[in-house]
Write a protein that holds these residues in place. Structure first.
Motif, PDB file in Angstrom:
ATOM      1  N   ALA A  12      63.851  53.022  59.156  1.00  0.00           N
ATOM      2  CA  ALA A  12      64.683  52.868  57.954  1.00  0.00           C
ATOM      3  C   ALA A  12      65.473  51.557  57.980  1.00  0.00           C
ATOM      4  O   ALA A  12      66.010  51.177  59.016  1.00  0.00           O
ATOM      5  CB  ALA A  12      65.650  54.046  57.867  1.00  0.00           C
ATOM      6  N   THR A  34      55.936  53.483  49.643  1.00  0.00           N
ATOM      7  CA  THR A  34      55.564  54.887  49.882  1.00  0.00           C
ATOM      8  C   THR A  34      56.789  55.752  50.187  1.00  0.00           C
ATOM      9  O   THR A  34      56.778  56.954  49.930  1.00  0.00           O
ATOM     10  CB  THR A  34      54.540  55.021  51.033  1.00  0.00           C
ATOM     11  OG1 THR A  34      55.123  54.537  52.251  1.00  0.00           O
ATOM     12  CG2 THR A  34      53.274  54.247  50.727  1.00  0.00           C
ATOM     13  N   TYR A  38      57.969  59.785  48.941  1.00  0.00           N
ATOM     14  CA  TYR A  38      58.520  60.924  49.689  1.00  0.00           C
ATOM     15  C   TYR A  38      59.913  61.289  49.161  1.00  0.00           C
ATOM     16  O   TYR A  38      60.293  62.452  49.142  1.00  0.00           O
ATOM     17  CB  TYR A  38      58.559  60.608  51.193  1.00  0.00           C
ATOM     18  CG  TYR A  38      57.166  60.599  51.776  1.00  0.00           C
ATOM     19  CD1 TYR A  38      56.529  61.794  52.108  1.00  0.00           C
ATOM     20  CD2 TYR A  38      56.459  59.406  51.931  1.00  0.00           C
ATOM     21  CE1 TYR A  38      55.233  61.797  52.598  1.00  0.00           C
ATOM     22  CE2 TYR A  38      55.158  59.397  52.420  1.00  0.00           C
ATOM     23  CZ  TYR A  38      54.555  60.597  52.752  1.00  0.00           C
ATOM     24  OH  TYR A  38      53.271  60.599  53.227  1.00  0.00           O
ATOM     25  N   ARG A  91      67.755  57.437  45.534  1.00  0.00           N
ATOM     26  CA  ARG A  91      68.486  56.684  46.571  1.00  0.00           C
ATOM     27  C   ARG A  91      69.799  57.354  46.935  1.00  0.00           C
ATOM     28  O   ARG A  91      70.554  56.850  47.754  1.00  0.00           O
ATOM     29  CB  ARG A  91      68.783  55.243  46.100  1.00  0.00           C
ATOM     30  CG  ARG A  91      67.571  54.443  45.697  1.00  0.00           C
ATOM     31  CD  ARG A  91      66.718  54.034  46.870  1.00  0.00           C
ATOM     32  NE  ARG A  91      65.360  53.748  46.433  1.00  0.00           N
ATOM     33  CZ  ARG A  91      64.319  53.600  47.241  1.00  0.00           C
ATOM     34  NH1 ARG A  91      64.460  53.713  48.538  1.00  0.00           N
ATOM     35  NH2 ARG A  91      63.130  53.356  46.758  1.00  0.00           N
ATOM     36  N   VAL A  99      65.118  63.847  53.189  1.00  0.00           N
ATOM     37  CA  VAL A  99      63.736  63.354  53.092  1.00  0.00           C
ATOM     38  C   VAL A  99      62.948  63.585  54.389  1.00  0.00           C
ATOM     39  O   VAL A  99      61.725  63.757  54.349  1.00  0.00           O
ATOM     40  CB  VAL A  99      63.721  61.866  52.635  1.00  0.00           C
ATOM     41  CG1 VAL A  99      64.270  60.944  53.686  1.00  0.00           C
ATOM     42  CG2 VAL A  99      62.342  61.428  52.204  1.00  0.00           C
ATOM     43  N   SER A 100      63.623  63.684  55.529  1.00  0.00           N
ATOM     44  CA  SER A 100      62.890  63.849  56.794  1.00  0.00           C
ATOM     45  C   SER A 100      62.145  65.185  56.858  1.00  0.00           C
ATOM     46  O   SER A 100      60.998  65.235  57.288  1.00  0.00           O
ATOM     47  CB  SER A 100      63.821  63.714  57.993  1.00  0.00           C
ATOM     48  OG  SER A 100      64.190  62.361  58.145  1.00  0.00           O
ATOM     49  N   ARG A 130      55.835  54.393  56.987  1.00  0.00           N
ATOM     50  CA  ARG A 130      55.938  54.735  58.406  1.00  0.00           C
ATOM     51  C   ARG A 130      54.557  54.885  59.050  1.00  0.00           C
ATOM     52  O   ARG A 130      54.418  54.750  60.251  1.00  0.00           O
ATOM     53  CB  ARG A 130      56.681  56.068  58.583  1.00  0.00           C
ATOM     54  CG  ARG A 130      58.061  56.125  57.932  1.00  0.00           C
ATOM     55  CD  ARG A 130      59.033  55.205  58.643  1.00  0.00           C
ATOM     56  NE  ARG A 130      60.407  55.403  58.192  1.00  0.00           N
ATOM     57  CZ  ARG A 130      60.904  54.983  57.035  1.00  0.00           C
ATOM     58  NH1 ARG A 130      60.131  54.344  56.182  1.00  0.00           N
ATOM     59  NH2 ARG A 130      62.177  55.179  56.729  1.00  0.00           N
ATOM     60  N   ASP A 131      53.554  55.235  58.210  1.00  0.00           N
ATOM     61  CA  ASP A 131      52.221  55.561  58.733  1.00  0.00           C
ATOM     62  C   ASP A 131      51.135  54.742  58.040  1.00  0.00           C
ATOM     63  O   ASP A 131      49.991  55.166  57.967  1.00  0.00           O
ATOM     64  CB  ASP A 131      51.940  57.057  58.498  1.00  0.00           C
ATOM     65  CG  ASP A 131      51.989  57.411  57.009  1.00  0.00           C
ATOM     66  OD1 ASP A 131      52.560  56.623  56.215  1.00  0.00           O
ATOM     67  OD2 ASP A 131      51.435  58.449  56.634  1.00  0.00           O
ATOM     68  N   ARG A 180      67.688  59.658  61.491  1.00  0.00           N
ATOM     69  CA  ARG A 180      66.421  59.584  60.730  1.00  0.00           C
ATOM     70  C   ARG A 180      65.334  58.922  61.591  1.00  0.00           C
ATOM     71  O   ARG A 180      64.183  59.340  61.583  1.00  0.00           O
ATOM     72  CB  ARG A 180      66.642  58.825  59.413  1.00  0.00           C
ATOM     73  CG  ARG A 180      65.603  59.124  58.363  1.00  0.00           C
ATOM     74  CD  ARG A 180      66.198  59.257  56.978  1.00  0.00           C
ATOM     75  NE  ARG A 180      66.846  58.046  56.520  1.00  0.00           N
ATOM     76  CZ  ARG A 180      66.232  57.111  55.820  1.00  0.00           C
ATOM     77  NH1 ARG A 180      64.952  57.217  55.523  1.00  0.00           N
ATOM     78  NH2 ARG A 180      66.893  56.059  55.391  1.00  0.00           N
ATOM     79  N   ARG A 187      58.372  63.682  64.600  1.00  0.00           N
ATOM     80  CA  ARG A 187      57.719  64.769  63.867  1.00  0.00           C
ATOM     81  C   ARG A 187      56.264  64.882  64.330  1.00  0.00           C
ATOM     82  O   ARG A 187      55.682  63.908  64.814  1.00  0.00           O
ATOM     83  CB  ARG A 187      57.821  64.547  62.355  1.00  0.00           C
ATOM     84  CG  ARG A 187      57.041  63.363  61.883  1.00  0.00           C
ATOM     85  CD  ARG A 187      57.052  63.220  60.375  1.00  0.00           C
ATOM     86  NE  ARG A 187      56.385  61.999  60.023  1.00  0.00           N
ATOM     87  CZ  ARG A 187      56.855  61.089  59.174  1.00  0.00           C
ATOM     88  NH1 ARG A 187      57.999  61.277  58.588  1.00  0.00           N
ATOM     89  NH2 ARG A 187      56.163  60.015  58.924  1.00  0.00           N
TER      90      ARG A 187
HETATM   91  O1   DC Z   1      61.431  53.815  53.453  1.00  0.00           O
HETATM   92  P1   DC Z   1      62.458  54.888  53.066  1.00  0.00           P
HETATM   93  O2   DC Z   1      63.679  54.886  53.936  1.00  0.00           O
HETATM   94  O3   DC Z   1      62.782  54.887  51.607  1.00  0.00           O
HETATM   95  O4   DC Z   1      61.676  56.261  53.363  1.00  0.00           O
HETATM   96  C1   DC Z   1      62.293  57.506  53.182  1.00  0.00           C
HETATM   97  C2   DC Z   1      61.731  58.534  54.155  1.00  0.00           C
HETATM   98  O5   DC Z   1      60.385  58.844  53.799  1.00  0.00           O
HETATM   99  C3   DC Z   1      61.712  58.153  55.621  1.00  0.00           C
HETATM  100  O6   DC Z   1      62.837  58.628  56.304  1.00  0.00           O
HETATM  101  C4   DC Z   1      60.473  58.815  56.151  1.00  0.00           C
HETATM  102  C5   DC Z   1      59.624  59.093  54.961  1.00  0.00           C
HETATM  103  N1   DC Z   1      58.406  58.270  54.897  1.00  0.00           N
HETATM  104  C6   DC Z   1      57.308  58.737  55.567  1.00  0.00           C
HETATM  105  O7   DC Z   1      57.380  59.759  56.242  1.00  0.00           O
HETATM  106  N2   DC Z   1      56.136  58.068  55.466  1.00  0.00           N
HETATM  107  C7   DC Z   1      56.042  56.935  54.746  1.00  0.00           C
HETATM  108  N3   DC Z   1      54.860  56.309  54.653  1.00  0.00           N
HETATM  109  C8   DC Z   1      57.174  56.437  54.070  1.00  0.00           C
HETATM  110  C9   DC Z   1      58.364  57.122  54.182  1.00  0.00           C
END
Ligand code: DC
Length: 229
Positions: A12, A34, A38, A91, A99-100, A130-131, A180, A187
């Motif tokens: 984050a 992305t 989520y 936001r 969101v987690s 993240r992925d 976070r 996870r």
């Molecule tokens: O990038 P962000 O902080 O707006 O993302 C919010 C949450 O979404 C983050 O804590 C984990 C999840 N996320 C995810 O699991 N996989 C992604 N590709 C993007 C975000």
């Protein structure tokens, strides 16, 4: 000119979306946030008071309220759930703090990854999350993993929130970011993890322009290589 796929992952507030947006503009690529997807699903779940066990209801809600992106008059990206503009709502702190658990639900991830891969079929794309390098676009030509210290990331998010009129406390932000990070990386399904072929870049103390230039140079070189092939 042939286009490439660029995957930007990282924890984050590591600067992913800020640099991805600039690079997308410079290259004429589509930018896909992305995390916003989520966040949209989290907003739906919170509004209905759904728990993790009610994942089937959450999935049905996503089908009824498709996620889409638009452009505001000032050129910034807007996010829609069905017809509703949720750019600001996603936001808010309650979404950020929930969101987690929503993004840890395997069937939610499956649905969103499918949508993300479909969007990527349309041409040059830069996606952040993240992925992305590990699951969504494992074949991406360029994979970047951005990191930065918790203190610096909290300060960035604090400033961003101020600009959006969202009240936050810096120390609370640090705790939330660290929490976070832990949840995203531990996870079971698609944890935040660096792809083997990703380039790690520590943005602590580096300007946005510095990060953009680094990624842009790599992208342009790869684009050129594709065109010669
Ligand atoms: O990038 P962000 O902080 O707006 O993302 C919010 C949450 O979404 C983050 O804590 C984990 C999840 N996320 C995810 O699991 N996989 C992604 N590709 C993007 C975000």
């Amino acid at each position: 000119m042939n286009t490439i796929q660029i995957a930007i992952d990282g924890p984050a507030s590591s600067g992913k979306s800020t640099v991805a947006k600039i690079i997308a503009k410079k290259l004429g690529y589509i930018y896909l946030d992305t995390g916003a997807m989520y966040r949209c699903v989290t907003l739906l779940a919170l509004r209905q008071g759904y728990q993790a066990e009610q994942v089937d209801l959450i999935l049905a809600d996503i089908d009824r309220n498709p996620i889409s992106f638009g452009l505001a008059k000032d050129g910034s990206q807007t996010v829609f759930l069905g017809d509703e503009d949720v750019t600001l709502a996603i936001r808010q702190n309650d979404v950020t703090n929930n969101v987690s658990w929503v993004s840890a639900l395997a069937s939610v991830r499956e649905k969103l990854v499918e949508q993300q891969q479909k969007i990527a079929e349309t041409g040059g794309i830069i996606m952040d999350g993240r992925d992305i390098g590990t699951v969504v676009l494992p074949q991406a030509e360029l994979k970047i993993f951005l990191i930065a210290s918790v203190d610096e990331r909290a300060e960035r998010r604090y400033k961003e929130n101020l600009e959006k009129g969202i009240e936050t406390d810096l120390e609370t932000l640090k705790e939330e970011i660290a929490a976070r990070d832990y949840k995203d990386s531990h996870r079971e399904v698609s944890p935040l993890i660096e792809a083997e072929d990703a380039i790690t870049f520590d943005t602590t103390g580096i300007s946005i322009d510095g990060v953009v230039d680094f990624i842009l140079q790599k992208a342009l070189a790869l684009q050129e290589k594709q065109s010669i092939k």
